[in-house]
Each structure stands twice: as C-alpha cells, then as structure tokens.
Design an enzyme around this catalytic site. Sequence first.
Site, mmCIF file in Angstrom:
data_model
loop_
_atom_site.group_PDB
_atom_site.id
_atom_site.type_symbol
_atom_site.label_atom_id
_atom_site.label_comp_id
_atom_site.label_asym_id
_atom_site.label_seq_id
_atom_site.Cartn_x
_atom_site.Cartn_y
_atom_site.Cartn_z
ATOM 1 N N SER A 103 -6.204 37.102 12.264
ATOM 2 C CA SER A 103 -6.582 38.445 12.715
ATOM 3 C C SER A 103 -6.699 38.483 14.231
ATOM 4 C CB SER A 103 -7.912 38.851 12.081
ATOM 5 O OG SER A 103 -8.979 38.100 12.654
ATOM 6 N N GLU A 113 -12.094 26.618 5.274
ATOM 7 C CA GLU A 113 -10.995 27.403 5.832
ATOM 8 C C GLU A 113 -10.214 26.662 6.921
ATOM 9 O OE1 GLU A 113 -11.928 31.417 6.836
ATOM 10 O OE2 GLU A 113 -13.130 31.727 5.038
ATOM 11 N N HIS A 143 2.849 0.184 13.157
ATOM 12 C CA HIS A 143 1.787 0.527 14.105
ATOM 13 C C HIS A 143 1.646 -0.659 15.047
ATOM 14 C CE1 HIS A 143 -1.695 2.154 15.962
ATOM 15 N NE2 HIS A 143 -2.607 1.453 15.305
ATOM 16 N N GLN A 149 2.188 3.059 2.460
ATOM 17 C CA GLN A 149 3.352 2.959 3.343
ATOM 18 C C GLN A 149 4.297 1.856 2.859
ATOM 19 O OE1 GLN A 149 5.663 4.556 5.803
ATOM 20 N NE2 GLN A 149 3.579 5.222 6.270
ATOM 21 N N GLY A 153 0.842 -1.192 0.000
ATOM 22 C CA GLY A 153 0.000 0.000 0.000
ATOM 23 C C GLY A 153 0.876 1.241 0.000
ATOM 24 N N GLN A 188 -4.021 -8.088 9.786
ATOM 25 C CA GLN A 188 -2.654 -8.478 10.127
ATOM 26 C C GLN A 188 -2.590 -9.818 10.855
ATOM 27 O OE1 GLN A 188 -0.176 -5.582 12.071
ATOM 28 N NE2 GLN A 188 -0.362 -4.090 10.422
#
Length: 330
Positions: free
Chosen positions: A252, A231, A108, A28, A26, A86
């Site tokens: 701001s 945003e 992981h 990774q 994949g 896995q």
Amino acid sequence: MAKIYYDNDADLNILKDKTIAIIGYGIQGRGQSLCLRDSGCRVVVSEVAGTPNFELAKKDGFTPVSAEEAAKAADIIQILTQDHVQAKVYNESIKPNLKKGKALCFSHGFNIRFKQIKPAKNIDVFMVAPKGPGALVRRMYEEGKGVPSLIAIYQDATGQAKEIGLAYAKAIRATRAGVIETTFEEETETDLFGEQAVLCGGVSELVMAGFDTLIDAGYQPEIAYFEVLHELKLITDLIQEYGITGMRRRVSNTACYGDLTRGPRIITEKTRKEMKKILKEIKTGKFAREWIKENEDGRPNFNKLIKQGEEHKIEKVGQQLREMMPWMKK
C-alpha cells in the site's frame, strides 16, 4: 562487473574419467550428488555409518563409505560437512590420501579463508557454491534449469582448476542459470556478513525488538506477532521476486511512505557503523577465531543464547498461532 559463465563456457567431458567424492550427505551433499550422478559423473559418497543421512544415501542408490575411503578413490573431493568439522575431517581422513593432481572442492570458503585447512601446493583447490539449498539445486536440475552459483579458484596446480570447476558447475546445471566468478575471500566474508548483519542476526533482532515494543505498549502478543513476524514472508517474497523498489510498488502507499520515511530512523548511522565493525571482525578473522574456540569449548555461549531465544515470548505465541495455520502443518 563480475564475469559470468554459462553452458558454452564449460565442458563436461573434463569429468569423464574422474571420480568425485562428496564428503557429507546433508541437504547440499545429497542435491549435488544426485545431480552429478545424473549428469554421468562417477560419484562416491561419504557419510557416517548409522546416521539418517547414511541410510538416505543408501536409499538413493549410493554405497556410502568412510571419508578416508572416498578421498583415496576420488580425483575431486568435495567437502560438504559443516564448517566446524571440516578441518578435522580433512586432517584425519582426506589429507593423508591426497596426491599430486587431485582437487579439493568447497561450497563455502570458511576453512580455506581462515586457514583451518592448509592444502598442499600440488593440488587444485576451487569452489562451486550454489546460491540456494541443495533441495532447490536438485529440483531445478530435474526441471532442466539451474541455480545461480559462484566459482572461485584458490590454487591452480594442474593449470585446469577453472575448467574442472566449470565442468563441475555444469554437472549440477548451475551454468544454465549462470556462474559468477569470485574469490574465496569475497564469498566467505560477504556470506558471514550477510548472515550476521542482515539475514539472520539483523532480521531476528529487528523482529524481536518490534514485538517487544508493541507488547510493552500494551498491545496483544498475538496481534504483535502477526504484524512483525508472520507478514515478513510477504515482504521478503516480494523483494526476492521484484527487488526493493518492486516491493514498494506492490504494498500500500501508506506502507511505502512509512518505509521511505521511517526506515532510516531504524537503520541509523550508528547501525551502519556497527555493521562496518562486524565486517571488520570478519575480515580480520576475529569472528572465525571466536567461533572455532566456541566449538572447542563445547559451545557454552552458543547453547546459552539459543536457550534464551527459545524462551522469548514471541516463540511461545508463535507456536500457538501456527497451530491455527493448516498450510504450515506437515
């Protein structure tokens, strides 16, 4: 403070006579495979025949084989399939081909932490976990840089587990950025918590709640979308590059004052208590058991919730608005 390792702490020669199997090509898997090969390592790739990733591995110059063949040929076996498969791959294809002195590698720690994979005591088990997607690992490698990574040792059967792990990290150039020492428990528990409470679960729910609040108050959905979702990237980019204080100094003064005075009214003590409850569910294994059972049952709740999310008004509005943004079109 955490222990951090760099280039001078790792010796690539440790991998000189070893074969590394990458199980799963994949994003990774591809990134790590290409980097390892370019660092002079002997790499064998395992992928399911007939899949797009199988074809991509061939296009990249590998000859993909079964997980069983890869595990048999390799000294170091890096398991990069998805968490929920896995254990099956390990038990059926890898475990029968493990011999004393071999090593299991992970990026992981889920399956080790929650004992879905129970390795024999005569093999090394370590983790090298880049803190970035495989495509970034590859790009940084090609630029002569690296992505910061984690290293953890679960079993040190040979007495060389850390040295092998650091050599692996150097081969993907992680040591150029820095490799932070951790444990399988810490990596897994913090990773799951971050996903659930902040990065995915927290952010997604916050965005949709903000959108719903504006819509319910009579504002146009297009305007609401821009203000609570579109945003968001501007803010997360600033936080990633400059930190939270750096972000506050670059928006701001009005936005900064609103952040400082209103943020704590959104993330209240009740929210923080719920975060602690979520962390407890992770640490006790409750979430892991729930997720494993969800997969065993065919993902009924997962599929229902995904569909509900797809039908939210913010998704339909967003799809239309993104058509107005040429920079987002492939």
